[in-house]
Design an enzyme around this catalytic site. Structure first.
Site, mmCIF file in Angstrom:
data_model
loop_
_atom_site.group_PDB
_atom_site.id
_atom_site.type_symbol
_atom_site.label_atom_id
_atom_site.label_comp_id
_atom_site.label_asym_id
_atom_site.label_seq_id
_atom_site.Cartn_x
_atom_site.Cartn_y
_atom_site.Cartn_z
ATOM 1 N N SER A 115 0.861 -1.191 0.000
ATOM 2 C CA SER A 115 0.000 0.000 0.000
ATOM 3 C C SER A 115 0.891 1.232 0.000
ATOM 4 O O SER A 115 2.045 1.160 0.455
ATOM 5 C CB SER A 115 -0.876 -0.012 1.263
ATOM 6 O OG SER A 115 -1.450 1.261 1.472
ATOM 7 N N TYR A 151 -1.563 -1.458 10.596
ATOM 8 C CA TYR A 151 -1.782 -1.715 9.167
ATOM 9 C C TYR A 151 -0.555 -1.288 8.360
ATOM 10 O O TYR A 151 -0.044 -2.037 7.528
ATOM 11 C CB TYR A 151 -3.035 -0.963 8.703
ATOM 12 C CG TYR A 151 -3.351 -1.142 7.243
ATOM 13 C CD1 TYR A 151 -3.768 -2.379 6.753
ATOM 14 C CD2 TYR A 151 -3.245 -0.086 6.332
ATOM 15 C CE1 TYR A 151 -4.061 -2.552 5.403
ATOM 16 C CE2 TYR A 151 -3.540 -0.252 4.989
ATOM 17 C CZ TYR A 151 -3.950 -1.482 4.537
ATOM 18 O OH TYR A 151 -4.232 -1.657 3.206
HETATM 19 N N1 LIG Z 1 -8.900 -0.503 -0.867
HETATM 20 C C1 LIG Z 1 -7.810 0.235 -0.739
HETATM 21 O O1 LIG Z 1 -7.862 1.481 -0.781
HETATM 22 C C2 LIG Z 1 -6.470 -0.424 -0.571
HETATM 23 C C3 LIG Z 1 -5.325 0.388 -0.668
HETATM 24 C C4 LIG Z 1 -4.079 -0.203 -0.507
HETATM 25 C C5 LIG Z 1 -3.973 -1.566 -0.308
HETATM 26 N N2 LIG Z 1 -5.111 -2.326 -0.212
HETATM 27 C C6 LIG Z 1 -4.949 -3.764 0.001
HETATM 28 O O2 LIG Z 1 -5.603 -4.463 -1.035
HETATM 29 C C7 LIG Z 1 -5.994 -5.752 -0.575
HETATM 30 C C8 LIG Z 1 -7.451 -5.981 -0.904
HETATM 31 O O3 LIG Z 1 -8.211 -5.039 -0.171
HETATM 32 P P1 LIG Z 1 -9.659 -4.535 -0.620
HETATM 33 O O4 LIG Z 1 -9.665 -3.084 -0.430
HETATM 34 O O5 LIG Z 1 -10.036 -5.122 -1.913
HETATM 35 O O6 LIG Z 1 -10.517 -5.151 0.585
HETATM 36 P P2 LIG Z 1 -11.759 -6.147 0.651
HETATM 37 O O7 LIG Z 1 -12.790 -5.789 -0.378
HETATM 38 O O8 LIG Z 1 -12.144 -6.186 2.090
HETATM 39 O O9 LIG Z 1 -11.127 -7.547 0.211
HETATM 40 C C9 LIG Z 1 -10.267 -8.267 1.039
HETATM 41 C C10 LIG Z 1 -10.173 -9.664 0.474
HETATM 42 O O10 LIG Z 1 -9.230 -10.398 1.263
HETATM 43 C C11 LIG Z 1 -9.839 -11.623 1.647
HETATM 44 N N3 LIG Z 1 -9.274 -12.095 2.908
HETATM 45 C C12 LIG Z 1 -9.107 -11.416 4.069
HETATM 46 N N4 LIG Z 1 -8.569 -12.213 5.008
HETATM 47 C C13 LIG Z 1 -8.397 -13.432 4.413
HETATM 48 C C14 LIG Z 1 -7.905 -14.679 4.869
HETATM 49 N N5 LIG Z 1 -7.460 -14.855 6.127
HETATM 50 N N6 LIG Z 1 -7.869 -15.713 3.997
HETATM 51 C C15 LIG Z 1 -8.306 -15.542 2.729
HETATM 52 N N7 LIG Z 1 -8.779 -14.396 2.237
HETATM 53 C C16 LIG Z 1 -8.829 -13.361 3.088
HETATM 54 C C17 LIG Z 1 -11.331 -11.317 1.742
HETATM 55 O O11 LIG Z 1 -12.105 -12.499 1.556
HETATM 56 P P3 LIG Z 1 -12.826 -13.359 2.694
HETATM 57 O O12 LIG Z 1 -13.258 -12.405 3.753
HETATM 58 O O13 LIG Z 1 -13.931 -14.012 1.941
HETATM 59 O O14 LIG Z 1 -11.800 -14.326 3.155
HETATM 60 C C18 LIG Z 1 -11.510 -10.406 0.535
HETATM 61 O O15 LIG Z 1 -11.657 -11.172 -0.625
HETATM 62 C C19 LIG Z 1 -5.682 -5.775 0.924
HETATM 63 O O16 LIG Z 1 -4.435 -6.421 1.134
HETATM 64 C C20 LIG Z 1 -5.570 -4.303 1.277
HETATM 65 O O17 LIG Z 1 -4.765 -4.080 2.403
HETATM 66 C C21 LIG Z 1 -6.349 -1.786 -0.337
#
Ligand SMILES: NC(=O)c1ccc[n+]([C@@H]2O[C@H](COP(=O)([O-])OP(=O)(O)OC[C@H]3O[C@@H](n4cnc5c(N)ncnc54)[C@H](OP(=O)(O)O)[C@@H]3O)[C@@H](O)[C@H]2O)c1
Length: 256
Positions: free
Chosen positions: A142, A155
């Site tokens: 990130s 985080y």
């Molecule tokens: N959105 C942003 O602005 C942003 C910015 C920078 C980085 N990120 C990173 O991008 C990634 C995706 O985030 P997102 O924003 O798309 O969030 P999200 O919509 O909440 O998606 C998170 C995904 O991770 C899965 N997950 C979480 N814990 C897990 C586990 N123990 N085993 C397997 N799957 C797991 C969830 O699926 P289940 O709950 O079904 O397991 C879900 O599919 C994350 O690493 C986040 O830190 C996001």
């Protein structure tokens, strides 16, 4: 520049049940990859299979915070597809720290969900990637990893650890021909950021983020960061004298 087209490659995407991971899986299928989609919740994965077609995308449910489950998923991938070319280790969560109630449990949970899960995933996929003619390891960090931000002690530390891990691995895996990319998005509209209660400048849609990530994978980029007006501005901020950076960031801190 498309030096590493995903067309015809076998790609594992973790965290594919929602948000960025789901959008990346759809974009990869659109560009001709065969995708293995993982997350804990099975029902959104089955919807994804219906949307993309069972011959192009397979659901392999997996809790990535469990090292055994990661190895089991890798075996299933080999069983179904004969191997793996690209791993997009994207799954993750976010918890903020309340400094007046500083709690080590938040750090333990966050490091397990983000950093250790990445380590377990890498342990599971490295033997597979070593067998691939065009191996690529992609990990989700990130822009928060660039410098300290308020309430991001846990985080941000997990994402900075991921960034360091991948940057070191890039050097160690170079002689094996394994490309390593670290993804550093700014704000992306997903269920994770929908929970945020603060302004999120330049927030982009998950589909837009997915296109940029897959473009970066195809270009073989070491760091995939976006949107540039946010990520570059943040990189510049980190060059400021500490006092000035502190004064700017202190404005972001909420009164209790
Ligand atoms: N959105 C942003 O602005 C942003 C910015 C920078 C980085 N990120 C990173 O991008 C990634 C995706 O985030 P997102 O924003 O798309 O969030 P999200 O919509 O909440 O998606 C998170 C995904 O991770 C899965 N997950 C979480 N814990 C897990 C586990 N123990 N085993 C397997 N799957 C797991 C969830 O699926 P289940 O709950 O079904 O397991 C879900 O599919 C994350 O690493 C986040 O830190 C996001």
């Amino acid at each position: 520049m498309r030096r590493h087209p995903v067309n015809g490659r076998r790609v594992w995407v973790t965290g594919a049940s929602s948000g960025i991971g789901r959008a990346v899986a759809v974009e990869l299928v659109r560009r001709g990859a065969t995708v293995i989609a993982s997350a804990r919740n099975e029902s959104p994965l089955h919807h994804l299979v219906e949307q993309c077609g069972g011959d192009r995308l397979a659901a392999v449910p997996c809790d990535v915070s469990d090292p055994v489950a990661n190895r089991r998923a890798a075996s299933e991938i080999v069983g179904q597809f004969g191997g793996l070319d690209v791993a997009v280790l994207n799954a993750g969560t976010c918890e903020y720290v309340e400094v007046d109630r500083f709690d080590s449990a938040v750090f333990e949970r966050t490091m397990r969900s983000n950093f250790l899960s990445m380590v377990y995933g890498i342990e599971a996929v490295l033997p597979l990637l070593r067998q691939s003619p065009a191996p690529h390891l992609v990990g989700m960090s990130s822009t928060v990893a660039y410098a300290g931000l308020p309430r991001a002690e846990a985080y941000g530390a997990s994402k900075a650890a991921i960034r360091y891990l991948l940057e070191s691995l890039r050097i160690d895996l170079y002689r094996l021909g394994i490309t390593v990319s670290v993804v550093c998005p700014g704000f992306v509209r997903t269920p994770l950021t929908d929970r945020n209660d603060f302004p999120m400048p330049f927030r982009i849609e998950a589909e837009d983020a997915a296109r940029r990530i897959v473009d970066g994978i195809e270009a073989g980029k070491a760091e995939i960061h976006f949107p540039k007006r946010f990520s570059l501005a943040f990189k510049l901020l980190t060059l400021l004298p500490t006092r000035l950076y502190l004064r700017l960031c202190a404005r972001l801190v909420r009164e209790p």
